[in-house]
Write an enzyme that holds these catalytic residues in place. Structure first.
Site, PDB file in Angstrom:
ATOM      1  N   LYS A 112       0.827  -1.209   0.000  1.00 22.99           N
ATOM      2  CA  LYS A 112       0.000   0.000   0.000  1.00 22.99           C
ATOM      3  C   LYS A 112       0.860   1.257   0.000  1.00 22.99           C
ATOM      4  O   LYS A 112       0.636   2.183  -0.762  1.00 22.99           O
ATOM      5  CB  LYS A 112      -0.934   0.030   1.225  1.00 22.99           C
ATOM      6  CG  LYS A 112      -1.934  -1.118   1.269  1.00 22.99           C
ATOM      7  CD  LYS A 112      -2.916  -0.979   2.422  1.00 22.99           C
ATOM      8  CE  LYS A 112      -2.256  -1.036   3.799  1.00 22.99           C
ATOM      9  NZ  LYS A 112      -1.636  -2.333   4.127  1.00 22.99           N
ATOM     10  N   ARG A 116      -9.878   0.357   8.538  1.00 21.28           N
ATOM     11  CA  ARG A 116      -9.357  -0.974   8.822  1.00 21.28           C
ATOM     12  C   ARG A 116     -10.372  -1.848   9.562  1.00 21.28           C
ATOM     13  O   ARG A 116     -10.089  -3.003   9.837  1.00 21.28           O
ATOM     14  CB  ARG A 116      -8.130  -0.815   9.704  1.00 21.28           C
ATOM     15  CG  ARG A 116      -6.921  -1.610   9.260  1.00 21.28           C
ATOM     16  CD  ARG A 116      -5.827  -1.183  10.191  1.00 21.28           C
ATOM     17  NE  ARG A 116      -4.595  -1.850  10.075  1.00 21.28           N
ATOM     18  CZ  ARG A 116      -3.541  -1.368   9.415  1.00 21.28           C
ATOM     19  NH1 ARG A 116      -3.641  -0.267   8.724  1.00 21.28           N
ATOM     20  NH2 ARG A 116      -2.409  -2.006   9.460  1.00 21.28           N
ATOM     21  N   ARG A 174      11.429  -6.187   5.043  1.00 19.41           N
ATOM     22  CA  ARG A 174      11.246  -4.775   5.412  1.00 19.41           C
ATOM     23  C   ARG A 174      11.775  -4.545   6.827  1.00 19.41           C
ATOM     24  O   ARG A 174      12.375  -3.506   7.105  1.00 19.41           O
ATOM     25  CB  ARG A 174       9.760  -4.413   5.313  1.00 19.41           C
ATOM     26  CG  ARG A 174       9.476  -2.955   5.620  1.00 19.41           C
ATOM     27  CD  ARG A 174       8.047  -2.582   5.220  1.00 19.41           C
ATOM     28  NE  ARG A 174       7.079  -2.921   6.263  1.00 19.41           N
ATOM     29  CZ  ARG A 174       5.764  -2.749   6.125  1.00 19.41           C
ATOM     30  NH1 ARG A 174       5.250  -2.287   5.009  1.00 19.41           N
ATOM     31  NH2 ARG A 174       4.951  -3.060   7.109  1.00 19.41           N
ATOM     32  N   ARG A 181      11.153  -0.894  12.065  1.00 20.03           N
ATOM     33  CA  ARG A 181       9.848  -1.169  12.673  1.00 20.03           C
ATOM     34  C   ARG A 181       9.895  -2.479  13.431  1.00 20.03           C
ATOM     35  O   ARG A 181      10.054  -3.542  12.831  1.00 20.03           O
ATOM     36  CB  ARG A 181       8.765  -1.223  11.594  1.00 20.03           C
ATOM     37  CG  ARG A 181       8.309   0.136  11.155  1.00 20.03           C
ATOM     38  CD  ARG A 181       7.224   0.045  10.108  1.00 20.03           C
ATOM     39  NE  ARG A 181       6.070  -0.752  10.545  1.00 20.03           N
ATOM     40  CZ  ARG A 181       4.952  -0.844   9.841  1.00 20.03           C
ATOM     41  NH1 ARG A 181       4.829  -0.183   8.709  1.00 20.03           N
ATOM     42  NH2 ARG A 181       3.956  -1.584  10.285  1.00 20.03           N
ATOM     43  N   ARG A 184      -0.964  -9.747  13.042  1.00 23.06           N
ATOM     44  CA  ARG A 184      -1.505  -8.710  12.153  1.00 23.06           C
ATOM     45  C   ARG A 184      -2.312  -9.330  11.008  1.00 23.06           C
ATOM     46  O   ARG A 184      -3.322  -8.777  10.595  1.00 23.06           O
ATOM     47  CB  ARG A 184      -0.384  -7.812  11.624  1.00 23.06           C
ATOM     48  CG  ARG A 184       0.037  -6.774  12.679  1.00 23.06           C
ATOM     49  CD  ARG A 184       1.477  -6.363  12.544  1.00 23.06           C
ATOM     50  NE  ARG A 184       1.754  -5.633  11.324  1.00 23.06           N
ATOM     51  CZ  ARG A 184       2.963  -5.607  10.741  1.00 23.06           C
ATOM     52  NH1 ARG A 184       3.963  -6.272  11.260  1.00 23.06           N
ATOM     53  NH2 ARG A 184       3.150  -4.892   9.662  1.00 23.06           N
TER      54      ARG A 184
HETATM   55  P1  ADP Z   1       0.894  -2.524   8.126  1.00 20.84           P
HETATM   56  O1  ADP Z   1      -0.153  -2.307   7.062  1.00 20.84           O
HETATM   57  O2  ADP Z   1       2.207  -2.991   7.586  1.00 20.84           O
HETATM   58  O3  ADP Z   1       0.432  -3.378   9.279  1.00 20.84           O
HETATM   59  P2  ADP Z   1       0.554   0.217   9.152  1.00 20.84           P
HETATM   60  O4  ADP Z   1       1.633   1.228   9.134  1.00 20.84           O
HETATM   61  O5  ADP Z   1      -0.637   0.469   8.292  1.00 20.84           O
HETATM   62  O6  ADP Z   1       1.280  -1.144   8.790  1.00 20.84           O
HETATM   63  O7  ADP Z   1       0.022  -0.003  10.652  1.00 20.84           O
HETATM   64  C1  ADP Z   1       0.880  -0.300  11.732  1.00 20.84           C
HETATM   65  C2  ADP Z   1       0.058  -0.470  13.006  1.00 20.84           C
HETATM   66  O8  ADP Z   1      -0.622   0.769  13.297  1.00 20.84           O
HETATM   67  C3  ADP Z   1      -1.065  -1.509  12.922  1.00 20.84           C
HETATM   68  O9  ADP Z   1      -0.599  -2.804  13.217  1.00 20.84           O
HETATM   69  C4  ADP Z   1      -2.063  -0.988  13.962  1.00 20.84           C
HETATM   70  O10 ADP Z   1      -1.662  -1.301  15.261  1.00 20.84           O
HETATM   71  C5  ADP Z   1      -1.939   0.530  13.797  1.00 20.84           C
HETATM   72  N1  ADP Z   1      -2.929   1.081  12.843  1.00 20.84           N
HETATM   73  C6  ADP Z   1      -2.647   1.703  11.644  1.00 20.84           C
HETATM   74  N2  ADP Z   1      -3.769   2.106  11.037  1.00 20.84           N
HETATM   75  C7  ADP Z   1      -4.804   1.729  11.842  1.00 20.84           C
HETATM   76  C8  ADP Z   1      -6.228   1.850  11.749  1.00 20.84           C
HETATM   77  N3  ADP Z   1      -6.824   2.432  10.691  1.00 20.84           N
HETATM   78  N4  ADP Z   1      -6.967   1.338  12.777  1.00 20.84           N
HETATM   79  C9  ADP Z   1      -6.391   0.755  13.837  1.00 20.84           C
HETATM   80  N5  ADP Z   1      -5.065   0.607  13.988  1.00 20.84           N
HETATM   81  C10 ADP Z   1      -4.270   1.093  13.002  1.00 20.84           C
END
Ligand code: ADP
Length: 170
Positions: free
Chosen positions: A25, A100, A139, A145, A157
């Protein structure tokens, strides 16, 4: 091509990018935002910035992020609501990592209905789990991270994605 004809019709490009962790993404968002000159709204990036800055929101979010769980909907919805009021969002935006959960999607619908507007495009990136795990572990070697270095957190996740996020596409 469809994206191009949409912008040529003068539509305001409000785009949602869906996909499991590691699907790409963020990578695709970089191309799309440059091409259409719209801001990328990555809730993950916003949360990581808040954690780094040590804000109250960051402190609240950190434990959820470290465990691979989701940050509570109310926190996310409040954060996004403030962000889309900013001037740079007037001509569209690209959501990366939001909504999400179905509750987040419903809250977004409400926010956009109040503004008498709508989402123009939803793009879903589909990648096999084996490839996703490879990408995330790779990554993790360079991203700094911690949620990408631990395979248990990665698996958590995916479970969260399957249970909470994949219904959003429907
Ligand atoms: P990835 O898609 O690789 O898991 P992100 O950067 O999108 O990474 O998200 C990292 C973390 O941030 C998620 O595992 C979650 O804990 C939190 N997070 C991000 N966006 C949301 C969201 N829209 N709702 C709830 N938690 C979120």
């Amino acid at each position: 091509q469809n994206l191009k004809s949409t912008i040529y019709r003068g539509a305001i490009l409000r785009i949602i990018l869906l996909g499991a962790p590691g699907a790409g993404k963020g990578t695709q968002a970089t191309f799309i935002k440059q091409h259409f000159n719209i801001p990328q709204i990555s809730t993950g990036d916003m949360l990581r910035a808040a954690v780094k800055a040590g804000t109250p929101l960051g402190l609240e979010a950190k434990s959820f992020m470290d465990s691979g769980g989701l940050v509570p909907d109310a926190v996310i919805i409040g954060m996004v609501n403030e962000r889309i009021k900013e001037a740079d969002c007037a001509n569209g935006f690209l959501f990366d990592g939001f909504p999400r959960t179905v509750a987040q999607a419903q809250a977004l619908d409400k926010l956009l209905t109040l503004k008498k507007t709508d989402i123009a495009i939803v793009l879903a990136l589909d990648v096999t789990e084996k490839e996703l795990i490879n990408r995330l572990l790779n990554r993790g070697k360079t991203s700094g991270r911690s949620d990408d270095t631990n395979e248990d957190v990665i698996k958590k996740r995916f479970t969260v994605y399957t249970n909470e996020t994949s219904p959003v596409a429907d």
